[in-house]
Design an enzyme around this catalytic site. Sequence first.
Site, PDB file in Angstrom:
ATOM      1  N   HIS A  42      70.865 -36.427 -53.444  1.00 48.98           N
ATOM      2  CA  HIS A  42      69.839 -35.388 -53.258  1.00 48.98           C
ATOM      3  C   HIS A  42      69.249 -35.051 -54.628  1.00 48.98           C
ATOM      4  O   HIS A  42      69.994 -34.827 -55.584  1.00 48.98           O
ATOM      5  CB  HIS A  42      70.462 -34.144 -52.618  1.00 48.98           C
ATOM      6  CG  HIS A  42      69.430 -33.200 -52.073  1.00 48.98           C
ATOM      7  ND1 HIS A  42      68.600 -32.459 -52.888  1.00 48.98           N
ATOM      8  CD2 HIS A  42      69.077 -32.890 -50.805  1.00 48.98           C
ATOM      9  CE1 HIS A  42      67.792 -31.727 -52.128  1.00 48.98           C
ATOM     10  NE2 HIS A  42      68.061 -31.989 -50.860  1.00 48.98           N
TER      11      HIS A  42
ATOM     12  N   HIS B 121      74.796 -36.959 -51.646  1.00 46.20           N
ATOM     13  CA  HIS B 121      74.448 -36.038 -50.553  1.00 46.20           C
ATOM     14  C   HIS B 121      74.736 -36.623 -49.177  1.00 46.20           C
ATOM     15  O   HIS B 121      75.214 -35.918 -48.289  1.00 46.20           O
ATOM     16  CB  HIS B 121      72.965 -35.704 -50.677  1.00 46.20           C
ATOM     17  CG  HIS B 121      72.458 -34.729 -49.670  1.00 46.20           C
ATOM     18  ND1 HIS B 121      72.982 -33.457 -49.543  1.00 46.20           N
ATOM     19  CD2 HIS B 121      71.460 -34.815 -48.748  1.00 46.20           C
ATOM     20  CE1 HIS B 121      72.330 -32.805 -48.585  1.00 46.20           C
ATOM     21  NE2 HIS B 121      71.420 -33.613 -48.077  1.00 46.20           N
TER      22      HIS B 121
ATOM     23  N   ARG C 151      62.969 -38.877 -50.705  1.00 42.15           N
ATOM     24  CA  ARG C 151      64.059 -38.418 -51.563  1.00 42.15           C
ATOM     25  C   ARG C 151      64.483 -39.433 -52.621  1.00 42.15           C
ATOM     26  O   ARG C 151      64.783 -39.080 -53.756  1.00 42.15           O
ATOM     27  CB  ARG C 151      65.218 -38.112 -50.632  1.00 42.15           C
ATOM     28  CG  ARG C 151      66.284 -37.321 -51.184  1.00 42.15           C
ATOM     29  CD  ARG C 151      67.200 -36.889 -50.089  1.00 42.15           C
ATOM     30  NE  ARG C 151      66.672 -35.747 -49.371  1.00 42.15           N
ATOM     31  CZ  ARG C 151      67.284 -35.173 -48.342  1.00 42.15           C
ATOM     32  NH1 ARG C 151      68.431 -35.659 -47.916  1.00 42.15           N
ATOM     33  NH2 ARG C 151      66.771 -34.137 -47.747  1.00 42.15           N
TER      34      ARG C 151
ATOM     35  N   ARG D 173      67.480 -42.081 -45.820  1.00 43.94           N
ATOM     36  CA  ARG D 173      67.223 -41.164 -44.701  1.00 43.94           C
ATOM     37  C   ARG D 173      66.068 -40.213 -45.013  1.00 43.94           C
ATOM     38  O   ARG D 173      65.992 -39.654 -46.112  1.00 43.94           O
ATOM     39  CB  ARG D 173      68.485 -40.348 -44.423  1.00 43.94           C
ATOM     40  CG  ARG D 173      68.299 -39.284 -43.378  1.00 43.94           C
ATOM     41  CD  ARG D 173      69.601 -38.598 -43.069  1.00 43.94           C
ATOM     42  NE  ARG D 173      70.137 -37.859 -44.192  1.00 43.94           N
ATOM     43  CZ  ARG D 173      69.777 -36.614 -44.516  1.00 43.94           C
ATOM     44  NH1 ARG D 173      68.859 -35.983 -43.805  1.00 43.94           N
ATOM     45  NH2 ARG D 173      70.338 -36.017 -45.541  1.00 43.94           N
TER      46      ARG D 173
ATOM     47  N   GLU E 141      59.339 -31.184 -45.626  1.00 43.92           N
ATOM     48  CA  GLU E 141      60.244 -31.631 -46.690  1.00 43.92           C
ATOM     49  C   GLU E 141      59.781 -33.005 -47.153  1.00 43.92           C
ATOM     50  O   GLU E 141      58.803 -33.552 -46.619  1.00 43.92           O
ATOM     51  CB  GLU E 141      61.698 -31.675 -46.192  1.00 43.92           C
ATOM     52  CG  GLU E 141      62.298 -30.302 -45.984  1.00 43.92           C
ATOM     53  CD  GLU E 141      63.759 -30.356 -45.557  1.00 43.92           C
ATOM     54  OE1 GLU E 141      64.460 -31.314 -45.905  1.00 43.92           O
ATOM     55  OE2 GLU E 141      64.183 -29.435 -44.854  1.00 43.92           O
TER      56      GLU E 141
ATOM     57  N   SER F 108      83.945 -31.906 -35.872  1.00 43.59           N
ATOM     58  CA  SER F 108      83.458 -30.720 -35.148  1.00 43.59           C
ATOM     59  C   SER F 108      82.156 -30.187 -35.716  1.00 43.59           C
ATOM     60  O   SER F 108      81.915 -28.981 -35.710  1.00 43.59           O
ATOM     61  CB  SER F 108      84.542 -29.643 -35.164  1.00 43.59           C
ATOM     62  OG  SER F 108      84.899 -29.351 -36.503  1.00 43.59           O
TER      63      SER F 108
ATOM     64  N   GLY G 109      67.937 -27.045 -45.171  1.00 46.70           N
ATOM     65  CA  GLY G 109      66.504 -27.212 -44.883  1.00 46.70           C
ATOM     66  C   GLY G 109      66.166 -27.072 -43.422  1.00 46.70           C
ATOM     67  O   GLY G 109      65.336 -26.238 -43.035  1.00 46.70           O
ATOM     68  N   GLY G 110      66.811 -27.876 -42.564  1.00 48.41           N
ATOM     69  CA  GLY G 110      66.526 -27.736 -41.154  1.00 48.41           C
ATOM     70  C   GLY G 110      66.732 -28.990 -40.355  1.00 48.41           C
ATOM     71  O   GLY G 110      67.448 -29.900 -40.759  1.00 48.41           O
TER      72      GLY G 110
ATOM     73  N   LYS H 159      89.722 -31.665 -39.030  1.00 51.58           N
ATOM     74  CA  LYS H 159      90.671 -31.716 -40.136  1.00 51.58           C
ATOM     75  C   LYS H 159      90.975 -30.346 -40.735  1.00 51.58           C
ATOM     76  O   LYS H 159      92.036 -30.110 -41.270  1.00 51.58           O
ATOM     77  CB  LYS H 159      90.087 -32.632 -41.211  1.00 51.58           C
ATOM     78  CG  LYS H 159      91.104 -33.294 -42.053  1.00 51.58           C
ATOM     79  CD  LYS H 159      90.574 -34.499 -42.768  1.00 51.58           C
ATOM     80  CE  LYS H 159      89.502 -34.228 -43.749  1.00 51.58           C
ATOM     81  NZ  LYS H 159      89.352 -35.322 -44.716  1.00 51.58           N
TER      82      LYS H 159
HETATM   83  C1  SIN Z   1      67.762 -30.133 -47.770  1.00 52.55           C
HETATM   84  O1  SIN Z   1      67.701 -29.032 -47.234  1.00 52.55           O
HETATM   85  O2  SIN Z   1      67.120 -30.463 -48.752  1.00 52.55           O
HETATM   86  C2  SIN Z   1      68.684 -31.136 -47.175  1.00 52.55           C
HETATM   87  C3  SIN Z   1      68.160 -31.581 -45.895  1.00 52.55           C
HETATM   88  C4  SIN Z   1      68.664 -32.946 -45.596  1.00 52.55           C
HETATM   89  O3  SIN Z   1      69.584 -33.441 -46.230  1.00 52.55           O
HETATM   90  O4  SIN Z   1      68.085 -33.563 -44.706  1.00 52.55           O
END
Ligand code: SIN
Length: 554
Positions: A250, A360, A299, A395, A129, A28, A63-64, A50
């Site tokens: 992360h 993450h 990242r 990613r 980012e 969800s 972040g977005g 769950k």
């Molecule tokens: C973050 O806000 O650093 C995480 C954003 C993400 O995992 O894409």
Amino acid sequence: MTAPAVPQRLSAPEPGWTDTVDVVVIGSGIAGLTAALKARELGTVLVVTKDVVASGSTQWAQGGIAAALSPEDSPEDHLHDTLVAGAGLCDPDAVRALVTEGPDAVRDLIELGARFDTLADGEISLTREGGHHRNRIAHAGGDATGAEIERALVAAVKRAPDIRLIEHALVIDLLTAADGAIAGVTLHVMGEGQLDGIGAIRSRVVILASGGLGQLYAATTNPSVSTGDGMALALRAGAKVRDLEFVQFHPTVLWLGKSAKGQQPLVSEAVRGEGAFLVDHEGNRFMQGQHELADLAPRDIVAKAIMRQMLASGKDHVYLDARHFGDEKWRVRFPTILASCRSHGIDPVRELIPVAPACHYSSGGVWTDLNGQTSVPGLYACGEVACTGVHGANRLASNSLLEGLVFARRIAAQLAEGLPEWREPVADTRVPGLVDPDVVPELQRIMTVGAGVIRSASGLDEAGAALDKLIELPAGEPGTPGWEATNLVTVASALIAAATVRQESRGSHWREDYPDRDDEQWSGNLDLTLPADSDRARPGTTFVPQAEESHRNG
Ligand code: SIN
């Protein structure tokens, strides 16, 4: 062989009730609720989740959501940054679908009621980012983007009384027909009411949108529900799972001490996007000179640089410096992170923030084509549980909410061409199994040490052997803890198999015994399946060269 042998189906009592619905959506978050809202136009829809509806990872996204919404940006630029971050393993067709359909999908989300932060002129405020060369991250509530999106989607689902929702329900296994196609699910519903206990739901379609696998590791940004259930269900139903070795750590997770376990507070990359920078214990800005984007490198590069600093210095963390933001910017732009730091006794307005990498996101998952169809007819997947080809080996930041949104819509568009026929489920005669839930902390320790940020053949081998022993321990009565533990072990086993086979370092898969990227041998994906020929199965791997993957629908 290092990968442990895992059960082919879960031990569970026989279903005490049955029900029927056209489409079952498992999960969800942004992917599941978007799929449900679109699929309700096509037939009856049931969402099974769950915990409570907003308990998944979407709620925690800070972040977005990335989309080429600014006139200075373009889908082509977004495509380029995504492919670079993916380190050669993205499917360009999937990325093209993401970046071209993304802006309209975000506008539809706004139409639905999601309130993104805006500038004085009413335009959406966009930040940057890691890995992005443009400002393209839309955010809400400063750093509470996921919570706002989830709020808007839950409100929309509540306005759609024809969508049925069962909370506190774990899907135990998928029902399949004689030809292997999906015929429904078995599930356990906790709590009061008519639907209590174990049941079977017949359906024409199952959409997996159950999130990731963060609970495989001792420290993760993921909530407690992220136990890899969808990936394990899919493997047991004969589906192909891809790229599981690419687990993203992360770089900047608030460091709360050596013994901190479970879900840890995230310090969004957007903090670096707004000008914060990493420093070592002597105050040196160690990202400078490592990458053209320095602190905003993709990242995997930042996480590795931090790990190298930690290894060289013998310290458990580095620091993030955002003191120059001042009180006002911290309060307005990052209220969630400010509150979270302060609740742990750190004042980022005056102090450095201790940070270290933590698990993450799973870039891999259940393989799908461009329309979210898995290798099992009638089974679809979207969101973190899926491997659509968008993320490759790493990613790009803030592409995950967008992927869940875009590919859930694609699934609904595909289903609009006709729902599959009803299938008769066949009795599952495979030997059931269950893992002792008490082994989970040890499993997390084993995975963190042997299959975490830095891997090697010997470490993976030891991890596999240790897990094999855990699986042998006597399990208790069937129930959610045991089912989740078995799912975790199943996904751990598949991850170890893939990480062992890929003898190179690429994206978020870092092998200290094979430190270089090796395009000659490893330019391709690793598919995982569970062979159905024994009581307990060891996941098998198949290498798919990238050239063969040029079109996933082919
Ligand atoms: C973050 O806000 O650093 C995480 C954003 C993400 O995992 O894409």
